[in-house]
Design a protein around this motif. Structure first.
Motif, PDB file in Angstrom:
ATOM      1  N   ILE A 231    -109.911  70.588  26.231  1.00 45.73           N
ATOM      2  CA  ILE A 231    -110.871  70.744  25.142  1.00 45.73           C
ATOM      3  C   ILE A 231    -111.713  71.993  25.399  1.00 45.73           C
ATOM      4  CG2 ILE A 231    -112.864  69.640  24.017  1.00 45.73           C
ATOM      5  CD1 ILE A 231    -111.687  66.921  25.059  1.00 45.73           C
ATOM      6  N   SER A 232    -111.964  72.778  24.366  1.00 44.86           N
ATOM      7  CA  SER A 232    -112.778  73.979  24.525  1.00 44.86           C
ATOM      8  C   SER A 232    -114.177  73.591  24.993  1.00 44.86           C
ATOM      9  CB  SER A 232    -112.865  74.752  23.209  1.00 44.86           C
ATOM     10  OG  SER A 232    -113.537  73.986  22.232  1.00 44.86           O
ATOM     11  N   ASN A 233    -114.731  74.398  25.936  1.00 50.12           N
ATOM     12  CA  ASN A 233    -116.040  74.052  26.502  1.00 50.12           C
ATOM     13  C   ASN A 233    -117.147  75.018  26.077  1.00 50.12           C
ATOM     14  OD1 ASN A 233    -115.514  76.314  27.980  1.00 50.12           O
ATOM     15  ND2 ASN A 233    -115.712  75.375  30.000  1.00 50.12           N
ATOM     16  N   GLY A 234    -116.848  75.879  25.116  1.00 48.05           N
ATOM     17  CA  GLY A 234    -117.892  76.768  24.601  1.00 48.05           C
ATOM     18  C   GLY A 234    -117.938  78.121  25.299  1.00 48.05           C
ATOM     19  N   GLU A 235    -117.259  78.238  26.434  1.00 47.87           N
ATOM     20  CA  GLU A 235    -117.151  79.549  27.090  1.00 47.87           C
ATOM     21  C   GLU A 235    -116.049  80.354  26.384  1.00 47.87           C
ATOM     22  OE1 GLU A 235    -119.160  80.608  29.681  1.00 47.87           O
ATOM     23  OE2 GLU A 235    -120.240  78.739  29.347  1.00 47.87           O
ATOM     24  N   GLU A 236    -115.926  81.617  26.752  1.00 46.16           N
ATOM     25  CA  GLU A 236    -114.849  82.430  26.176  1.00 46.16           C
ATOM     26  C   GLU A 236    -113.480  81.848  26.531  1.00 46.16           C
ATOM     27  OE1 GLU A 236    -114.418  86.576  27.008  1.00 46.16           O
ATOM     28  OE2 GLU A 236    -116.260  87.075  25.949  1.00 46.16           O
ATOM     29  N   LEU A 237    -112.617  81.780  25.544  1.00 44.56           N
ATOM     30  CA  LEU A 237    -111.225  81.423  25.807  1.00 44.56           C
ATOM     31  C   LEU A 237    -110.540  82.679  26.321  1.00 44.56           C
ATOM     32  CD1 LEU A 237    -109.455  78.851  25.158  1.00 44.56           C
ATOM     33  CD2 LEU A 237    -108.713  80.077  23.121  1.00 44.56           C
ATOM     34  N   VAL A 238    -109.839  82.584  27.452  1.00 40.15           N
ATOM     35  CA  VAL A 238    -109.175  83.753  28.045  1.00 40.15           C
ATOM     36  C   VAL A 238    -107.787  83.353  28.517  1.00 40.15           C
ATOM     37  CG1 VAL A 238    -109.318  85.595  29.780  1.00 40.15           C
ATOM     38  CG2 VAL A 238    -111.418  84.504  28.955  1.00 40.15           C
ATOM     39  N   PHE A 239    -106.772  84.018  27.995  1.00 38.27           N
ATOM     40  CA  PHE A 239    -105.407  83.737  28.476  1.00 38.27           C
ATOM     41  C   PHE A 239    -104.567  85.009  28.434  1.00 38.27           C
ATOM     42  CE2 PHE A 239    -105.696  82.578  23.987  1.00 38.27           C
ATOM     43  CZ  PHE A 239    -104.638  83.255  23.426  1.00 38.27           C
ATOM     44  N   ARG A 240    -103.462  84.970  29.145  1.00 35.91           N
ATOM     45  CA  ARG A 240    -102.581  86.141  29.268  1.00 35.91           C
ATOM     46  C   ARG A 240    -101.128  85.744  29.025  1.00 35.91           C
ATOM     47  NH1 ARG A 240    -106.652  86.399  32.521  1.00 35.91           N
ATOM     48  NH2 ARG A 240    -105.647  84.828  33.831  1.00 35.91           N
ATOM     49  N   ILE A 241    -100.355  86.693  28.519  1.00 32.63           N
ATOM     50  CA  ILE A 241     -98.947  86.443  28.206  1.00 32.63           C
ATOM     51  C   ILE A 241     -98.096  87.562  28.801  1.00 32.63           C
ATOM     52  CG2 ILE A 241     -97.280  85.986  26.354  1.00 32.63           C
ATOM     53  CD1 ILE A 241    -100.834  86.204  25.292  1.00 32.63           C
ATOM     54  N   ALA A 242     -97.004  87.166  29.468  1.00 32.74           N
ATOM     55  CA  ALA A 242     -96.074  88.142  30.040  1.00 32.74           C
ATOM     56  C   ALA A 242     -94.934  88.423  29.061  1.00 32.74           C
ATOM     57  CB  ALA A 242     -95.496  87.608  31.344  1.00 32.74           C
ATOM     58  N   PHE A 243     -94.655  89.709  28.844  1.00 32.56           N
ATOM     59  CA  PHE A 243     -93.526  90.126  27.999  1.00 32.56           C
ATOM     60  C   PHE A 243     -92.479  90.826  28.857  1.00 32.56           C
ATOM     61  CE2 PHE A 243     -94.945  89.479  23.614  1.00 32.56           C
ATOM     62  CZ  PHE A 243     -96.282  89.192  23.810  1.00 32.56           C
ATOM     63  N   LYS A 244     -91.248  90.474  28.674  1.00 30.87           N
ATOM     64  CA  LYS A 244     -90.152  91.136  29.383  1.00 30.87           C
ATOM     65  C   LYS A 244     -89.898  92.500  28.742  1.00 30.87           C
ATOM     66  CE  LYS A 244     -86.257  89.524  26.595  1.00 30.87           C
ATOM     67  NZ  LYS A 244     -84.903  88.972  26.578  1.00 30.87           N
ATOM     68  N   PRO A 245     -89.180  93.386  29.430  1.00 35.40           N
ATOM     69  CA  PRO A 245     -88.799  94.654  28.801  1.00 35.40           C
ATOM     70  C   PRO A 245     -87.834  94.397  27.638  1.00 35.40           C
ATOM     71  CG  PRO A 245     -87.744  94.386  30.963  1.00 35.40           C
ATOM     72  CD  PRO A 245     -88.759  93.301  30.834  1.00 35.40           C
ATOM     73  N   THR A 246     -87.952  95.205  26.599  1.00 36.13           N
ATOM     74  CA  THR A 246     -87.058  95.096  25.442  1.00 36.13           C
ATOM     75  C   THR A 246     -85.603  95.033  25.889  1.00 36.13           C
ATOM     76  OG1 THR A 246     -88.595  96.738  24.539  1.00 36.13           O
ATOM     77  CG2 THR A 246     -86.707  96.138  23.164  1.00 36.13           C
ATOM     78  N   ALA A 247     -84.853  94.127  25.292  1.00 36.34           N
ATOM     79  CA  ALA A 247     -83.450  93.974  25.695  1.00 36.34           C
ATOM     80  C   ALA A 247     -82.563  95.102  25.157  1.00 36.34           C
ATOM     81  CB  ALA A 247     -82.926  92.620  25.236  1.00 36.34           C
ATOM     82  N   THR A 248     -82.931  95.669  24.022  1.00 34.15           N
ATOM     83  CA  THR A 248     -82.118  96.742  23.437  1.00 34.15           C
ATOM     84  C   THR A 248     -82.305  98.039  24.223  1.00 34.15           C
ATOM     85  OG1 THR A 248     -82.336  95.757  21.247  1.00 34.15           O
ATOM     86  CG2 THR A 248     -81.690  98.078  21.344  1.00 34.15           C
TER      87      THR A 248
END
Lengths: 366, 366, 366, 366
Positions: free
Chosen positions: B287-304
């Protein structure tokens, strides 16, 4: 909703840490699956506290009763109800928690969201809730094994900063269970056990990483674009208490590679299409590609400490809270069967979805 | 299902890379939201290729038409249909892809799962599908802003091995958009641009990491136990093409800390309960606690790649494939508005769910 | 939600009477189904106004475009988008409706629920919305026919108080389509046509009853306890505009019988279990039993009249409203393809669900 | 799915006639609702057999335990688990049913669909399953009453061919409960009781009609186009065992009227928009219009008879079956609380959905 998971093989869990008990309803289970309560109990015993010297000494027997959905040793296709009564009720141990919010626990958010909370043992936010998941997961694992020889294996690769070397084979259940820490590399496992004991002595805690691998998965599980296999798996894993991250295949490290290094070249493996490497982690375009499914989950250190911590009370007044009593310095070993269970639930559900859409009808022969 | 996302604020996307077009239907949008097609087009323009020297030179105008759900500049509460016709059709460019599977693409899995596939431009597995998400996300972002002054900001923190220093403030949209690579640290952004250009010259590609932060979120968003805010966010992010990982707050690094370092102590912040640190990433107990929501996502190198690669064809015969034509050496900058969109969709949906369950009825006053 | 229907074969409709157009997205359609836009157009032509002397003279061409999900004449398993642009826009004809509520229409409830409405042609509450259902239903009917030789046939049994005699056979499509009123009993059909013309001359309207029968259905469709086949069918039918009732098998008359008269005795029919009578209407315990599915739907008289009616305006002031222009004195004949479509959607969805749960795995042979 | 109902206020039932017990999980209940187990027991007592001389003499105590979701007399917003252990186990009474299919029961369809069935007492197809619905319905009715003074009242209007005169007022619970047959017209009730007793003496059975009315409903409940209030209500009612039909407002009779007779003219009722008549039954365009909700459900005669009936066995061989033991000659009186429960569940769910979409945000004031 919020307490249900899955679409065709759907579970709903209920219950708090204290009070009547914990349970799960499984809706959509295929009929005529041979199933005994012992198979469920086996997995519950892997999850419960008090199994070894490194977990909490709390004694919970966690005895499952199957109250519906089974007839003469087989599933009937109707909802399977599983009920685990609570025991070991010590509400007085939680008196201080009634008014003070434990740091990095769910006390504050539950209280603010709902305007009420059962503070005893964490109520619904207690990890006891995962009993229902593990019971359901035992059934899902049996379906995978019986119908497709599919095996789901989770194990610890890191505790705190102690990491095991890369594994060159799919570990057996025996290898995993050989150490109380569930790391299949014995030398590393020993170090991990020492670290956890040290933390317990300090009243402190540590987290770690679980890796999960699945073999013999057919090609085709996962539904683009939102219900990709890795998307549903990520949700499943991040729904486990204390998780902070998920990665599949090459994961975060993969984002440091060039495409020419990262791409999994297709090859012919004994007449079947396979890949030379497995940076994809067994999923391409959101769909299983027949290679091993490989993913990892990060767990934070247990929030409960046997130390004095600063906090605030329900009125926002700053105060202190002294953790006392029983405490689990590292929950990661006990999370291994939970990870396997959630993975198996995702896979059975997607297998049924795949069969429903893509293997139900043969229009060509008409 | 599989092509729909959300429960109360629910989107369904449709369309392939080539053929009629791409679209989205948004069901459950609150009525009387002021909305113009320009607001949607603004976000689509951030996503489309050909914006800058570092993206693919493909020119796609991606012009949105709102075909339902709006009346005199306001939403009506009925489904909003948005349609983006396809252009730039060059099927001949894809002739080789008809029979050969591109490495680390969805060609093989789509073909095997469905027994048929539209290979032109990747068909449904093309990133063009995300047009529908960004159009819907523009609406979700507007709701968050208008109803709660909530801002969602994503930006690149790493490309390949080039990482920006930690950010000490919530960056403005202008800071993010100042560089074509969408990294708010100008010196790092320059290095990233150089790296991407170098990759393009080699016909190679790189991945990276996007961080997303949300401010002004109320306490209470997220539903234990399966629909935790971070679980739904993880699913949302892993449903984006080319993603390999998700972490919230302390993430994988957090699993290397001790509990006594990691716990976020509660403090009184100007009369409100807050935390001294934010390793939780804005969520506790799901549950959100009122602080900033912070997350990160990893992307692989383009396959083409614009290189020769080994692969197999539909009959499993080993062969080679030569990538040619237009190619995007790093898709991560264009993924920034997609990440924001998916985040906003999750947040609006959970806000509506929270209000429905916890703020609809006042039993006490009766 | 609210604008989607089905679980595995799921449709989402969008669009208003006036404005861009009307459409539907079909998610979950099995791949490799041969499908042409002509098959969809055929059903749309049965639904559209202006087909005969007894329907509204409005000319709407209702031309379908398939904008996704099809490749080289076959479904791909990805979402099928169908788009029918609106034409014949005459907003001035609706000026009076902007402020006055038409009796027994949705004007007042839409305005009050949403605080805004598109009053032109009824907006989203217009029967034009059913275009999307009929387009999707054409696909569902094709699946039933091709995969199981299952036929869905609806027809009118009563208009106002003119009722046809009981039918002793499963009528052909030709018999149904032989009269503009879609009653397969020619003498009765003629009387019905006369009655409808008389109503049109008076600016009045009438309702009636549609019966729907399905043959060759396998045993096993329907999921107890909430998703019984008749429960989902009832929902499907009551979701059609102007419906007021649903009954299956013996229906309301059955509640006047004794159990000894009503029970369907099981017999052996050429080696298969069947029933001597069919008061159950083809469903027992919520599951299809292999007999013909038989149900009926009641339609109220069209609410639009070419008469002066008392009403109130948006401020609650009592006033009068004069219906004018084009009007459909009996919508029931045009509802026949809508009933068939909704029935087919329910059946395909339940067939897929049945296969997924009960026919996916063979545990015994292991 | 299949055993769950509702979207935001969602129930899942489990359990068979014999075996562990019957239960329900309620997910999404608003927090801080005052609730006692006695309130649930009150409704269960209305449903259980053995209440009066006209129901089956089976003695089932049906005692509810609330095993989760309640804390200090209030709901916590987490799943409410309710468990009713089974008693009175007499498997020998059902030996004959193991191999023979009871006419107009679910034996044949369950056996064929699932390939297995628990034949004892009908297993999952037993009306005991409705215990879970009634328990959940008690909570839904309390929410309606407490939050909006909304009352749901069902009662019998017809048994066999004995019909009560039209009711000129909203009957009180006392009026309904005054007779064991739950018909609020005492003279008719007496005749109904006589008829049911006569049937019992013959080992035969009868059906009937239940009418349900709801008052004080706000305008705005129901979501076009598929989740219209009457569509969801029709599904809810047809999911009750032994139902054969549903009609709302004017129903099947309405289809015999002309539009000029049938339309409900809008009038100003003390400053509010209302209708002069209520042929719409409280719903227009799928949305509640503030008038009384009025609908009726047809129940077939009980399939269980104390008579010899022809049937077939599991091998398809024709044979005979002799009903014996305890039997309920008319289940309709006991279905009254089930109808109320299902109605209340639909209404609470739609109320929450309405608030979520239409009353959560105020964009205008920004």
């Amino acid at each position: 909703m919020g307490n249900s998971f899955g679409t065709l093989f759907r579970i709903s869990t209920w219950g708090e840490s204290h009070g009547g008990g914990i349970g799960v309803v499984i809706d959509g289970c295929p009929p005529r699956l041979p199933l005994s309560v012992e198979e469920i109990q086996f997995e519950l015993d892997r999850r419960r506290p008090g199994q070894s010297e490194i977990t909490t000494p709390r004694k919970e027997s966690d005895t499952a009763e199957m109250v519906s959905g089974i007839y003469e040793g087989q599933t009937t296709g109707t909802p399977i109800g599983i009920y685990v009564p609570n025991g070991d009720h010590r509400p007085s141990a939680y008196a201080e928690m009634k008014d003070k919010f434990r740091p990095s626990h769910a006390d504050f958010t539950y209280q603010t969201k709902f305007g009420i909370r059962n503070h005893e043992g964490g109520g619904r936010s207690s990890a006891r809730e995962t009993i229902g998941r593990v019971a359901a997961g035992a059934i899902a694992k049996k379906i995978l094994k019986l119908a497709g020889d599919i095996e789901v294996r989770a194990y610890i690769t890191r505790v705190h900063d102690i990491e095991m070397p890369a594994l060159d084979h799919f570990p057996s259940l025996e290898e995993v269970e050989a150490s109380p820490v569930r790391c299949p590399h014995p030398a590393t496992a020993e170090l991990m056990v020492e670290r956890i004991k040290a933390m317990r002595n300090e009243g402190d805690s540590v987290g770690g990483v679980i890796e999960c691998r699945v073999r013999n998965l057919p090609v085709g599980l996962g539904v683009p674009v939102f219900d990709r296999l890795e998307a549903d798996m990520a949700k499943a894993m991040l729904s486990i208490p204390a998780t902070k991250g998920f990665e599949i295949g090459s994961g975060f490290d993969g984002s440091r590679m060039q495409g020419s290094e990262h791409n999994d070249i297709f090859i012919n493996k004994d007449g079947k299409v396979g890949t030379a490497t497995n940076r994809s982690g067994g999923v391409q375009g959101g769909i299983s590609n027949g290679e091993e499914l490989v993913f990892r989950i990060a767990f934070k250190p247990t929030a409960t400490l046997i130390q004095k911590q600063a906090t605030v009370d329900k009125d926002g007044k700053e105060t202190e809270l002294m953790g006392r009593g029983r405490h689990d310095p590292c929950v990661v070993p006990r999370a291994v069967p939970i990870v396997e269970s959630m993975a198996a639930l995702v896979l059975v559900d997607h297998w049924m979805r795949h069969k429903a859409q893509c293997q139900s009808f043969d229009f060509e022969s008409k």
